[in-house]
Design an enzyme around this catalytic site. Sequence first.
Site, PDB file in Angstrom:
ATOM      1  N   GLY A  97       0.832  -1.212   0.000  1.00 38.11           N
ATOM      2  CA  GLY A  97       0.000   0.000   0.000  1.00 38.11           C
ATOM      3  C   GLY A  97       0.859   1.252   0.000  1.00 38.11           C
ATOM      4  CB  ILE A 114      -3.634  10.019   9.746  1.00 32.69           C
ATOM      5  CG1 ILE A 114      -3.454   8.995  10.870  1.00 32.69           C
ATOM      6  CG2 ILE A 114      -2.276  10.534   9.275  1.00 32.69           C
ATOM      7  CD1 ILE A 114      -2.750   7.756  10.457  1.00 32.69           C
ATOM      8  CE1 TYR A 171     -10.694   1.584   8.324  1.00 36.25           C
ATOM      9  CE2 TYR A 171     -11.538   2.511  10.364  1.00 36.25           C
ATOM     10  CZ  TYR A 171     -10.515   2.365   9.448  1.00 36.25           C
ATOM     11  OH  TYR A 171      -9.328   3.013   9.664  1.00 36.25           O
ATOM     12  N   GLY A 191      -0.642   4.734  -0.951  1.00 32.55           N
ATOM     13  CA  GLY A 191      -1.810   5.231  -0.230  1.00 32.55           C
ATOM     14  C   GLY A 191      -1.481   6.396   0.697  1.00 32.55           C
ATOM     15  CB  ILE A 230      -2.740  -2.897  -6.290  1.00 34.44           C
ATOM     16  CG1 ILE A 230      -3.344  -1.531  -5.938  1.00 34.44           C
ATOM     17  CG2 ILE A 230      -2.711  -3.812  -5.081  1.00 34.44           C
ATOM     18  CD1 ILE A 230      -4.809  -1.580  -5.562  1.00 34.44           C
ATOM     19  CE  LYS A 277      -8.136  -0.605   9.990  1.00 31.38           C
ATOM     20  NZ  LYS A 277      -6.898  -0.992   9.287  1.00 31.38           N
TER      21      LYS A 277
HETATM   22  N1  SER Z   1      -9.338   7.761   9.348  1.00 28.01           N
HETATM   23  C1  SER Z   1     -10.140   6.577   9.510  1.00 28.01           C
HETATM   24  C2  SER Z   1     -11.497   6.768   8.964  1.00 28.01           C
HETATM   25  O1  SER Z   1     -12.029   7.838   9.148  1.00 28.01           O
HETATM   26  C3  SER Z   1     -10.258   6.188  10.964  1.00 28.01           C
HETATM   27  O2  SER Z   1      -9.151   5.501  11.375  1.00 28.01           O
HETATM   28  O3  SER Z   1     -12.041   5.887   8.402  1.00 28.01           O
END
Ligand code: SER
Length: 317
Positions: free
Chosen positions: A8, A173, A143, A11, A35, A147
């Site tokens: 990745g 982030i 998601y 990304g 990829i 996780k």
């Molecule tokens: N930045 C991510 C999201 O908003 C959360 O870890 O999906």
Amino acid sequence: MKNILVIGSTGQIGSELTRVLRARYGGSHVVAGYIVGAEPKGDLLEGGPAAIADVTDGQHIADVVREYKIDTIYNLAALLSVVAESRPRLAWKIGIDGLWKVLEVAREHQCAVFTPSSIGSFGLDTPHDNTPQDTIQRPRTIYGISKVTTELLSDYYHLKYGVDTRSVRFPGIISYMTPPGGGTTDYAVDIYYSAVRGQKFQCPIAKGTLMDMMYMPDALKAAIHIMEADGSRLVHHNGFNVASMSFDPETIFQAIKRHCPEFEMEYQVDPLRQSIADSWPNKMDDSCARREWDWSPDYDLESMTVDMLKNLRARLL
Ligand code: SER
């Protein structure tokens, strides 16, 4: 870490992590895995080796690991929270089936593995303030489910097979380089772009919604320091809470407005994003990471804002 594969690498996190790892370990020791359709370009391509490394193809990953004598894998392949809700099967295929393949390669070739978890691994039942390291995790997004499974499966491979798996729970982030795509926390990146372009910002998250956030240099520092940490000190291995700042839309808006007095924002709350944000912590307790591997962030909201505005102005204006 002598020879590292970043899966990745083009990304949001991977593109910056690959550059920082190359500066630290030498360009030839860090393979940019990608990829088809998301090939590395520019310095990412020129700064060291690059190879196709698709998490849905374990054989391919094994070939790359053998060819470059890889001992550490950063597995950053994932769909973010909002986009995963519209493609749940794909999110599972990448996040879990893909992780399984990476862990199997790691077991066969004695590689250490970092696969990030997230604030998304928590849910409505989780204590929202000073969210503990070990607590209730009952997410309702695909998601989040992927996780939590990432944390558990990584721990399983560590305990059962001795694979050196380590990871953190990343906050949202924020960075000025590669934009995120389809995350609940993306607003905290988009708001800086609007400010620098002189546009009014339409905020999809409601006033008063607190979430943990982190500036990219601190996220990279966490990803590298945990893999370099003395393993004998680690009580936990996967899913360390790491925190540096927590704010709501109004607070980041005011922080930017102090530097861009004309900046304006209005709320256009997106129900899906809001429901996801409401299920995530207001602020995590990261004392385990501080104790076990000396985690400490460098940036707060003000120092991040100054740096984001400076760099985005240089890039966009
Ligand atoms: N930045 C991510 C999201 O908003 C959360 O870890 O999906």
